[in-house]
Design an enzyme around this catalytic site. Sequence first.
Site, PDB file in Angstrom:
ATOM      1  CG  ASP A 232      -5.343   6.904  -2.587  1.00  4.40           C
ATOM      2  OD1 ASP A 232      -5.234   6.451  -1.436  1.00  4.40           O
ATOM      3  OD2 ASP A 232      -6.327   6.724  -3.324  1.00  4.40           O
ATOM      4  CG  ASN A 240      -0.146  -3.926  -8.439  1.00  3.00           C
ATOM      5  OD1 ASN A 240       1.009  -4.153  -8.095  1.00  3.00           O
ATOM      6  ND2 ASN A 240      -1.107  -3.621  -7.577  1.00  3.00           N
ATOM      7  CG  HIS A 245       0.035  -8.358  -8.054  1.00  4.60           C
ATOM      8  ND1 HIS A 245      -0.839  -7.431  -7.543  1.00  4.60           N
ATOM      9  CD2 HIS A 245      -0.622  -8.983  -9.062  1.00  4.60           C
ATOM     10  CE1 HIS A 245      -1.985  -7.481  -8.201  1.00  4.60           C
ATOM     11  NE2 HIS A 245      -1.885  -8.429  -9.133  1.00  4.60           N
ATOM     12  CG  ASP A 249       3.381  -6.972  -2.944  1.00  6.68           C
ATOM     13  OD1 ASP A 249       2.360  -6.256  -2.970  1.00  6.68           O
ATOM     14  OD2 ASP A 249       3.351  -8.214  -2.938  1.00  6.68           O
ATOM     15  CD  GLU A 275      -4.493   2.072  -4.653  1.00  8.54           C
ATOM     16  OE1 GLU A 275      -5.332   2.565  -5.411  1.00  8.54           O
ATOM     17  OE2 GLU A 275      -4.532   0.884  -4.268  1.00  8.54           O
TER      18      GLU A 275
END
Length: 359
Positions: A232, A240, A245, A249, A275
């Site tokens: 993770d 984010n 975002h 990404d 994630e």
Amino acid sequence: MLKDLFVHICILVTFIFLAGVIFKNSEASSLKKNQILFGVFFGILGSILMIFSIQVDVETIIDLRHIPIIIAAMFGGVTISFICSLIIAISRILFVDITPIMLIVSLTTIFVGILVGLIGKLKSQNTLKWLFMVVSSTAVFSIILYYRVREIDDFGFILLNYWLLSIFGSTLTLLLVNYISRANYLHNEYKRYASIDYLTGLKNVREFNLTLAKLLVKASSDKSRFALLFIDIDHFKQINDQYGHQAGDAILQQFGQLLLDTIPKKDLAFRNGGEEFSAILLNVSGEEAKQMAELIRERVEKYRFRLPDKSEFAISLSIGVSMNKEKGEQLDEIIKRADQALYQAKSEGRNKVVCFIEQ
């Protein structure tokens, strides 16, 4: 003549669709083994087209042997069109009495294979290259046909029929080839995206479950060992929320590549969602799995991720590690242990590797 034409076209269409099925999951232009098979396949088609020729008059027959050569040139290049034309030329000699004119026709067929292969190397649109190939090959064979039928009263009619047949057959073939190529491309794309995560290019969660299930079945019979890593990205939601975002990404994409670059080629990497990532390390001990997990964590900790605004950003990972049991187990058992190890890594402050390894 119409009956022969119908049979000729049916053979051509059938082989084109068969080629679409046989080569659906491979690129004939990139795999050498399939290139040769491609050339042989269409060489056989050209040979069959010669056998089922079209009777124009009592003494004259014509065929579309040049169309398979053109297809071979379009998808395989000079070498493959040469192989295709060579097979057609050899079959011509084998099934017909050897005469000077037959040798000339066979050599002409090979010449056409090289010619259209060279045209295929031109930097032009495929449709234009196809047109050049059709015109040039038809013209070359028309010269041979002219010398064979020039003394016949209606040789002009025969040549006209040959050109009309060539144009009709090549147009139909181009439409079919484009249709089948497009259908195969979409099939392969849908198949790829069914198993690949669109953002990172890693295998997706569906492939993760299938792969892990297969490995557990295999391990229960051969006692092989492998490690499951649940990974993770720490505080990813905050990334984010704060940077957007697009930034998130960008980090996911770069981390996916970094993960692939870190683990050995034999091992597998997945994006399970958001994630959440995972890796399966094959044929390792518990200690080796822990060392690899630490290496992944350390590399990410030192790495500077580039955001869309060109700024750099650092992240950390929490990793849970579990090993499959020698006595065999169910899918949810090994997943549960890796998940528990990951939860522990998070609860102890994150940026940490925790191993849950049982025999």
